[in-house]
Design a protein around this motif. Sequence first.
Motif, PDB file in Angstrom:
ATOM      1  N   GLU A   1       0.826  -1.214   0.000  1.00 52.41           N
ATOM      2  CA  GLU A   1       0.000   0.000   0.000  1.00 52.41           C
ATOM      3  C   GLU A   1       0.858   1.260   0.000  1.00 52.41           C
ATOM      4  OE1 GLU A   1      -2.203  -0.898   3.587  1.00 52.41           O
ATOM      5  OE2 GLU A   1      -3.757  -1.946   2.467  1.00 52.41           O
ATOM      6  N   SER A   2       1.942   1.229  -0.771  1.00 55.95           N
ATOM      7  CA  SER A   2       2.932   2.304  -0.709  1.00 55.95           C
ATOM      8  C   SER A   2       2.388   3.658  -1.143  1.00 55.95           C
ATOM      9  CB  SER A   2       4.144   1.932  -1.576  1.00 55.95           C
ATOM     10  OG  SER A   2       3.766   1.791  -2.944  1.00 55.95           O
ATOM     11  N   VAL A   3       1.492   3.688  -2.116  1.00 62.15           N
ATOM     12  CA  VAL A   3       0.938   4.974  -2.554  1.00 62.15           C
ATOM     13  C   VAL A   3       0.074   5.566  -1.454  1.00 62.15           C
ATOM     14  CG1 VAL A   3      -0.654   6.084  -4.164  1.00 62.15           C
ATOM     15  CG2 VAL A   3       1.068   4.492  -5.017  1.00 62.15           C
ATOM     16  N   THR A   4      -0.813   4.768  -0.908  1.00 65.75           N
ATOM     17  CA  THR A   4      -1.667   5.257   0.169  1.00 65.75           C
ATOM     18  C   THR A   4      -0.829   5.678   1.364  1.00 65.75           C
ATOM     19  OG1 THR A   4      -3.421   3.776  -0.580  1.00 65.75           O
ATOM     20  CG2 THR A   4      -3.648   4.708   1.612  1.00 65.75           C
ATOM     21  N   GLN A   5       0.185   4.879   1.705  1.00 65.21           N
ATOM     22  CA  GLN A   5       1.058   5.239   2.819  1.00 65.21           C
ATOM     23  C   GLN A   5       1.710   6.597   2.568  1.00 65.21           C
ATOM     24  OE1 GLN A   5       1.280   3.512   5.587  1.00 65.21           O
ATOM     25  NE2 GLN A   5       1.301   1.306   5.220  1.00 65.21           N
ATOM     26  N   THR A   6       2.265   6.799   1.377  1.00 64.68           N
ATOM     27  CA  THR A   6       2.961   8.051   1.079  1.00 64.68           C
ATOM     28  C   THR A   6       2.024   9.242   1.172  1.00 64.68           C
ATOM     29  OG1 THR A   6       4.545   6.930  -0.374  1.00 64.68           O
ATOM     30  CG2 THR A   6       4.268   9.301  -0.679  1.00 64.68           C
ATOM     31  N   LEU A   7       0.850   9.138   0.576  1.00 63.04           N
ATOM     32  CA  LEU A   7      -0.085  10.256   0.606  1.00 63.04           C
ATOM     33  C   LEU A   7      -0.562  10.539   2.031  1.00 63.04           C
ATOM     34  CD1 LEU A   7      -2.233   9.561  -2.592  1.00 63.04           C
ATOM     35  CD2 LEU A   7      -0.170  10.950  -2.355  1.00 63.04           C
ATOM     36  N   ASP A   8      -0.777   9.491   2.803  1.00 66.32           N
ATOM     37  CA  ASP A   8      -1.191   9.697   4.196  1.00 66.32           C
ATOM     38  C   ASP A   8      -0.059  10.313   5.015  1.00 66.32           C
ATOM     39  OD1 ASP A   8      -3.692   8.720   3.670  1.00 66.32           O
ATOM     40  OD2 ASP A   8      -3.374   6.760   4.598  1.00 66.32           O
ATOM     41  N   TYR A   9       1.181   9.905   4.754  1.00 60.66           N
ATOM     42  CA  TYR A   9       2.310  10.515   5.460  1.00 60.66           C
ATOM     43  C   TYR A   9       2.418  11.996   5.123  1.00 60.66           C
ATOM     44  CZ  TYR A   9       4.164   5.775   6.443  1.00 60.66           C
ATOM     45  OH  TYR A   9       4.346   4.480   6.864  1.00 60.66           O
ATOM     46  N   ALA A  10       2.276  12.337   3.853  1.00 56.29           N
ATOM     47  CA  ALA A  10       2.393  13.737   3.437  1.00 56.29           C
ATOM     48  C   ALA A  10       1.319  14.584   4.117  1.00 56.29           C
ATOM     49  CB  ALA A  10       2.288  13.851   1.926  1.00 56.29           C
ATOM     50  N   TYR A  11       0.102  14.063   4.152  1.00 55.24           N
ATOM     51  CA  TYR A  11      -0.964  14.802   4.828  1.00 55.24           C
ATOM     52  C   TYR A  11      -0.702  14.870   6.329  1.00 55.24           C
ATOM     53  CZ  TYR A  11      -5.524  15.711   6.928  1.00 55.24           C
ATOM     54  OH  TYR A  11      -6.540  16.213   7.691  1.00 55.24           O
ATOM     55  N   GLY A  12      -0.233  13.767   6.915  1.00 53.30           N
ATOM     56  CA  GLY A  12       0.122  13.789   8.329  1.00 53.30           C
ATOM     57  C   GLY A  12       1.212  14.806   8.616  1.00 53.30           C
ATOM     58  N   ASP A  13       2.162  14.939   7.694  1.00 51.90           N
ATOM     59  CA  ASP A  13       3.220  15.936   7.863  1.00 51.90           C
ATOM     60  C   ASP A  13       2.650  17.353   7.845  1.00 51.90           C
ATOM     61  OD1 ASP A  13       5.064  13.907   8.036  1.00 51.90           O
ATOM     62  OD2 ASP A  13       5.732  14.080   5.956  1.00 51.90           O
ATOM     63  N   PHE A  14       1.654  17.585   6.997  1.00 56.43           N
ATOM     64  CA  PHE A  14       0.971  18.878   7.013  1.00 56.43           C
ATOM     65  C   PHE A  14       0.361  19.130   8.387  1.00 56.43           C
ATOM     66  CE2 PHE A  14      -3.336  20.634   6.969  1.00 56.43           C
ATOM     67  CZ  PHE A  14      -3.082  21.945   6.597  1.00 56.43           C
TER      68      PHE A  14
END
Length: 674
Positions: free
Chosen positions: A431-444
């Motif tokens: 689930e690398s795409v979902t993980q990356t997008l969720d991390y980016a939003y979490g970083d925001f």
Amino acid sequence: MWVELERGCKPVPLLDYVNIRQGTASTPSFSHGNTLPLTQRPFGMASFAPQTARGGNWFYHPDAATLDGVRLTHQPSPWVGDFGALLLTPQAGEPSFAPQSAYSPADTVLAPYYMRLDFLRCGCTFELIPTARGAIMRYAFANDADAPFLSLLPIAGNATFTADAPHNRLYGTTDHISVPTETAPFCMHFVLEFDGDVLWEHSVLSGDGAHIALVSPSGTVRLSTSYISAAQALKNLQSECGKQPFDTLVAQAADAWESLLSRVQIDTDDTALRRTFYSCLYRTLLFPHKAYEWDADHNPVHFDPHAGGVKAGYAYTNNGFWDTYRTVYPLLSLVAPDILPEILQGFLQSYRDCGWLPRWPSMREFGIMPGTLIDAVLADGAVKGMLARDDMALALTAMRKHAENEGAHPFGRRAVAFYQQHGFVPNTVPESVTQTLDYAYGDFCIAQMAALLGDKQTEDTYRRRAQNYRHLFDPATDFMRGRDEAGEMTDPETFDPFAWGGDYTEGGAWQSSFAVPHDIDGLASLYGGRDAFLQKLDTLFGTPPHYSVGAYGFVIHEMAEMAACDYGQCAISNQPSFHYPWLYAALGEVDKATYWVHRMAREVFSADADGFPGDEDNGTMAAWFIFATLGFYPLCPGRAEYIRTAPLIKAATIRGKAVPYAQSGTHFSQKDLT
């Protein structure tokens, strides 16, 4: 059955509109909500539901003609299971470990504050009123019942029973937990206290690994639970039930619900919509569950499921943040700003207890679903004034820990070091795409918390990290796609945007490529600007709901539900698509957003047992409908604003303040609504 509206001049209680069977007509292969009809106090520690099927996590169906009993349950979702469950069943004659009785669903009363069931096999009417951590029950057998009694059966696991005959009490424990995890040994304590003498004809019987406690009928029994001790269970019983009459506790339970439901008033002539709205509002006030109790000095204490032992402080459990951050907590910030700070304290307590924030707690930590979306819950609470400065500082420390350090499962993020160095999660991680997008939003969200604290260096670092979603955009296909550790994507010619799984969670590229709520303008720029992105959205909604099983290898229920809804590739049946129609409003096309929101709300939501288009998930889908009805939506939790569409109603007030529908623009701010 609904209470008729014609009551003269007396207002109809909002409770009369609530159908707690909403979403219960579900199976593992197709979900209409995967809910339970819970009779429970708001956010209560103990829930109660009829059990119509013994074994497994799908233990209630509204069409069943037989009944096992009334289940004390803590199950937040059938996908994670139950713990500390007990089954209460009136019986007559020879005792059974698998009791089953005919009953009439049409004559059954199931309400948030009250339950009444008729067990036809033994001729018993059973009533229940919930307290925060237990219940008071009243049962009456027919005069010709043969040797009637009340049985208590643990669902699974090991159980103990100890009779305290002088006080007409039964103490017990159960270590039942559906999915054991590597946490401290779990035990739920309980006590039952009977009004009047009890004939302990059969104190304990056992067989086939099950246990059953039998007592003679006495009319009324009070139940309380504790995660701490038998003494604490008795204290909870005395403080929440005492010797108060049944009817007094009925009124207390009803008032607890009515006072919360009445915080949102809607003006509509559409009775069906009103029923759906307040059934959904009930759903949003069930979870998370309290997991704390009060000590002798009325200070909150709780059992620490990670290290064991009793700790000071609030605790809450039974919540999957990947789902609930999107709608539940933004709604609670409006409807329950007096309750939400305590809930947030409970989540921060997890960090104090074990050094990590929760991801999917259900007494123990499951660690399922991508990302660490508790980030959004804490940031949203902070920007809306729900956290004191010291708590924000603790939250920022905790959020940075899982963003900068690899946690041992089940805590934290995956591939943290790689993500920090390269700006994406490699496709060697599921689930690398979902993980990356969720991390980016979490970083925001981390940047938002840092900004509130004046930590400019941390804010700048995490605002840059919040742009990491750009690393996965593939201009050759116009989708977010996975990269290997060398940064390479697979050949665009072989890429299938309809294939589910692999780099994506519960969807494919169509359902997963627009999860950038914190930077819609930046996302649009990747498509060539606003008009090009609008065209992409038009294509999304206009493409038939085809899917390929992809890496899953079989049809998961979310695939079937998307196809059944038939809103193109917008799977409103699952959380990742919740914001899709509202993207139109964010790009200035409010009328298009309104069209899709209204169509979905009217076509696939109702107050009925098949009233949801997919898994309801701890209030998330119910809260989506509430926002759709009210005409605004929290597109980006972590910002104190809401995107607008036209409402489905004439007017609304939230905690006495009118929703400012006449206000111009595409956004509401939190201040406009509170």
